[in-house]
Design a protein around this motif. Structure first.
Motif, PDB file in Angstrom:
ATOM      1  N   SER A 199       0.820  -1.208   0.000  1.00  0.00           N
ATOM      2  CA  SER A 199       0.000   0.000   0.000  1.00  0.00           C
ATOM      3  C   SER A 199       0.857   1.262   0.000  1.00  0.00           C
ATOM      4  O   SER A 199       0.525   2.245  -0.689  1.00  0.00           O
ATOM      5  N   SER A 200       1.962   1.252   0.722  1.00  0.00           N
ATOM      6  CA  SER A 200       2.843   2.418   0.742  1.00  0.00           C
ATOM      7  C   SER A 200       3.493   2.625  -0.625  1.00  0.00           C
ATOM      8  O   SER A 200       3.589   3.762  -1.105  1.00  0.00           O
ATOM      9  N   ALA A 201       3.919   1.551  -1.250  1.00  0.00           N
ATOM     10  CA  ALA A 201       4.490   1.674  -2.585  1.00  0.00           C
ATOM     11  C   ALA A 201       3.444   2.179  -3.583  1.00  0.00           C
ATOM     12  O   ALA A 201       3.755   2.992  -4.468  1.00  0.00           O
ATOM     13  N   SER A 202       2.195   1.737  -3.438  1.00  0.00           N
ATOM     14  CA  SER A 202       1.124   2.212  -4.327  1.00  0.00           C
ATOM     15  C   SER A 202       0.898   3.706  -4.158  1.00  0.00           C
ATOM     16  O   SER A 202       0.727   4.440  -5.144  1.00  0.00           O
ATOM     17  N   MET A 203       0.906   4.175  -2.907  1.00  0.00           N
ATOM     18  CA  MET A 203       0.711   5.604  -2.667  1.00  0.00           C
ATOM     19  C   MET A 203       1.841   6.427  -3.262  1.00  0.00           C
ATOM     20  O   MET A 203       1.620   7.498  -3.837  1.00  0.00           O
ATOM     21  N   ILE A 204       3.048   5.941  -3.139  1.00  0.00           N
ATOM     22  CA  ILE A 204       4.195   6.673  -3.693  1.00  0.00           C
ATOM     23  C   ILE A 204       4.088   6.762  -5.208  1.00  0.00           C
ATOM     24  O   ILE A 204       4.340   7.819  -5.814  1.00  0.00           O
ATOM     25  N   VAL A 205       3.678   5.662  -5.860  1.00  0.00           N
ATOM     26  CA  VAL A 205       3.516   5.672  -7.323  1.00  0.00           C
ATOM     27  C   VAL A 205       2.429   6.660  -7.729  1.00  0.00           C
ATOM     28  O   VAL A 205       2.594   7.444  -8.679  1.00  0.00           O
ATOM     29  N   ILE A 206       1.301   6.650  -6.999  1.00  0.00           N
ATOM     30  CA  ILE A 206       0.195   7.566  -7.326  1.00  0.00           C
ATOM     31  C   ILE A 206       0.627   9.021  -7.162  1.00  0.00           C
ATOM     32  O   ILE A 206       0.352   9.872  -8.028  1.00  0.00           O
ATOM     33  N   LEU A 207       1.311   9.323  -6.078  1.00  0.00           N
ATOM     34  CA  LEU A 207       1.732  10.704  -5.831  1.00  0.00           C
ATOM     35  C   LEU A 207       2.786  11.157  -6.838  1.00  0.00           C
ATOM     36  O   LEU A 207       2.776  12.314  -7.269  1.00  0.00           O
ATOM     37  N   CYS A 208       3.679  10.270  -7.204  1.00  0.00           N
ATOM     38  CA  CYS A 208       4.700  10.637  -8.199  1.00  0.00           C
ATOM     39  C   CYS A 208       4.078  10.898  -9.562  1.00  0.00           C
ATOM     40  O   CYS A 208       4.486  11.828 -10.281  1.00  0.00           O
ATOM     41  N   ARG A 209       3.082  10.094  -9.944  1.00  0.00           N
ATOM     42  CA  ARG A 209       2.399  10.330 -11.222  1.00  0.00           C
ATOM     43  C   ARG A 209       1.660  11.662 -11.202  1.00  0.00           C
ATOM     44  O   ARG A 209       1.683  12.412 -12.185  1.00  0.00           O
ATOM     45  N   HIS A 210       1.013  11.958 -10.081  1.00  0.00           N
ATOM     46  CA  HIS A 210       0.303  13.235  -9.974  1.00  0.00           C
ATOM     47  C   HIS A 210       1.277  14.408 -10.020  1.00  0.00           C
ATOM     48  O   HIS A 210       1.000  15.435 -10.649  1.00  0.00           O
ATOM     49  N   LYS A 211       2.419  14.239  -9.394  1.00  0.00           N
ATOM     50  CA  LYS A 211       3.412  15.313  -9.398  1.00  0.00           C
ATOM     51  C   LYS A 211       3.939  15.568 -10.803  1.00  0.00           C
ATOM     52  O   LYS A 211       4.149  16.722 -11.205  1.00  0.00           O
ATOM     53  N   GLN A 234       7.435  11.934   1.100  1.00  0.00           N
ATOM     54  CA  GLN A 234       8.502  11.817   2.089  1.00  0.00           C
ATOM     55  C   GLN A 234       7.997  11.182   3.375  1.00  0.00           C
ATOM     56  O   GLN A 234       8.665  10.313   3.960  1.00  0.00           O
ATOM     57  N   ASN A 235       6.803  11.601   3.842  1.00  0.00           N
ATOM     58  CA  ASN A 235       6.264  11.039   5.080  1.00  0.00           C
ATOM     59  C   ASN A 235       5.935   9.562   4.932  1.00  0.00           C
ATOM     60  O   ASN A 235       6.156   8.768   5.852  1.00  0.00           O
ATOM     61  N   ILE A 236       5.406   9.169   3.762  1.00  0.00           N
ATOM     62  CA  ILE A 236       5.119   7.755   3.529  1.00  0.00           C
ATOM     63  C   ILE A 236       6.412   6.942   3.529  1.00  0.00           C
ATOM     64  O   ILE A 236       6.487   5.857   4.113  1.00  0.00           O
ATOM     65  N   LEU A 237       7.437   7.472   2.878  1.00  0.00           N
ATOM     66  CA  LEU A 237       8.724   6.780   2.852  1.00  0.00           C
ATOM     67  C   LEU A 237       9.317   6.646   4.251  1.00  0.00           C
ATOM     68  O   LEU A 237       9.879   5.609   4.607  1.00  0.00           O
ATOM     69  N   VAL A 238       9.190   7.703   5.058  1.00  0.00           N
ATOM     70  CA  VAL A 238       9.729   7.654   6.420  1.00  0.00           C
ATOM     71  C   VAL A 238       8.990   6.621   7.258  1.00  0.00           C
ATOM     72  O   VAL A 238       9.604   5.819   7.977  1.00  0.00           O
ATOM     73  N   LEU A 239       7.649   6.626   7.184  1.00  0.00           N
ATOM     74  CA  LEU A 239       6.872   5.637   7.930  1.00  0.00           C
ATOM     75  C   LEU A 239       7.187   4.213   7.480  1.00  0.00           C
ATOM     76  O   LEU A 239       7.364   3.315   8.300  1.00  0.00           O
ATOM     77  N   LEU A 240       7.273   4.014   6.159  1.00  0.00           N
ATOM     78  CA  LEU A 240       7.579   2.683   5.636  1.00  0.00           C
ATOM     79  C   LEU A 240       8.958   2.229   6.075  1.00  0.00           C
ATOM     80  O   LEU A 240       9.137   1.101   6.546  1.00  0.00           O
ATOM     81  N   ALA A 241       9.951   3.109   5.931  1.00  0.00           N
ATOM     82  CA  ALA A 241      11.315   2.750   6.319  1.00  0.00           C
ATOM     83  C   ALA A 241      11.422   2.502   7.822  1.00  0.00           C
ATOM     84  O   ALA A 241      12.108   1.575   8.265  1.00  0.00           O
ATOM     85  N   THR A 242      10.721   3.321   8.626  1.00  0.00           N
ATOM     86  CA  THR A 242      10.752   3.142  10.077  1.00  0.00           C
ATOM     87  C   THR A 242      10.160   1.808  10.476  1.00  0.00           C
ATOM     88  O   THR A 242      10.732   1.074  11.286  1.00  0.00           O
ATOM     89  N   PHE A 243       8.997   1.491   9.904  1.00  0.00           N
ATOM     90  CA  PHE A 243       8.365   0.219  10.249  1.00  0.00           C
ATOM     91  C   PHE A 243       9.219  -0.975   9.841  1.00  0.00           C
ATOM     92  O   PHE A 243       9.502  -1.863  10.647  1.00  0.00           O
TER      93      PHE A 243
END
Length: 303
Positions: A199-211, A234-243
């Motif tokens: 789910s985190s990877a999906s959100m990053i892909v969606i946000l990058c496409r929108h950007k 950035q926040n999604i990446l931080v949460l994913l990496a932290t977990f």
């Protein structure tokens, strides 16, 4: 006093103190929101329960471990030790499950209009409270099974080696408890970890496409600000990496301790420090959205 022992004591004390303060601060903020508005957005509700689970993890694991490294050892009896480990276990599992729920719900919220998840966004919002309640009840029941089994095993004559936690000790694991732990705890946690990653990877892909779609429009104005898409990514990446970093490392270290009969106390300390890192650091990741002065100003204005 040995310098390394002093360093361990300071690290445990600072980690536990900052973790409790950070989680309680944000919980107070969400309670103020609920008191004033009598409702919370689904994301805020999930975050509040995540903070509550993290606080239980720190209070049940960080506080007694800090007391143990500062010299107060074996201050719990057998029943108190089993009860404390019961709270630790179900709070940790609820924290992982709530993190998964938050990640999946955010992915559904950000999904495009033509996607499969778009039709289920409203239903997902209505089922958030039910899902959170099920998580708490499910893991309370699961961990109660271990609590009862350890109590029965403690009173039996066939006792294996003890597990020393510093602040207390319990009867060691056997094949039955290990099998139950793998099926009822490790398998769901591994499934949640996979869902969080997906789910985190999906959100990053969606946000990058929108950007990329709006990049030409913004570049025409010559602005170089940090836009919401970048901050969210950035926040999604931080949460994913932290977990992934702390919970997976903690799981590996716990497995090493369970398999090794003659393990070092340094391995035990590192394992317990890493298991507390995610509950302690999550509030400060969330505070990236709420600077501390703005947080208190918002609470004061709502009053």
């Amino acid at each position: 006093m040995d310098i390394w022992n002093l360093a361990i004591r300071i690290i445990f004390l600072s980690q536990t103190t900052t973790g409790i303060l950070g989680n309680l601060l944000l919980m107070f903020y969400y309670l103020v929101l609920y008191y004033k508005e009598y409702t919370l957005k689904p994301t805020d509700l999930i975050l509040m329960h995540l903070l509550a689970a993290n606080t239980l993890v720190i209070l049940s694991a960080g506080v007694p471990q800090t007391m143990a490294v500062w010299g107060l050892k074996q201050f719990l009896n057998d029943f108190g030790c089993d009860l404390l480990l019961y709270i630790q276990g179900f709070a940790r599992s609820v924290s992982i499950g709530t993190t998964c729920l938050l990640s999946v719900f955010q992915a559904m919220t950000l999904s495009p209009r033509k996607s499969f998840w778009n039709d289920n966004k409203v239903k997902a919002s209505n089922y958030v409270k039910c899902s959170i309640s099920l998580l708490w009840v499910f893991y309370m029941v699961i961990r109660f099974i271990f609590f009862v089994y350890n109590f029965i095993k403690m009173n039996s004559k066939n006792m294996t080696r003890n597990q020393d936690f510093g602040y207390c000790s319990i009867v060691g694991r056997d094949e039955i408890s290990d099998s139950l732990y793998i099926v009822l705890v490790m398998c769901p946690e591994s499934f949640f970890a996979v869902l969080i990653t997906w789910s985190s990877a999906s959100m990053i892909v969606i946000l990058c496409r929108h950007k990329r779609r709006v990049q030409n429009i913004r570049s025409s104005h010559g602005s170089r600000r940090n836009y919401p898409e970048s901050r969210a990514t950035q926040n999604i990446l931080v949460l994913l990496a932290t977990f992934l970093a702390f919970y997976m490392l903690s799981t590996i270290l716990r497995g090493c301790i369970a398999l090794l009969y003659n393990h070092s106390w340094w391995l035990v300390y590192i394992s317990r420090l890493t298991s507390l890192c995610f509950p302690c650091f999550v509030p400060f990741v969330i505070l990236r959205h709420y600077p501390i002065l703005s947080l208190f100003s918002l609470i004061w204005l709502r009053k």
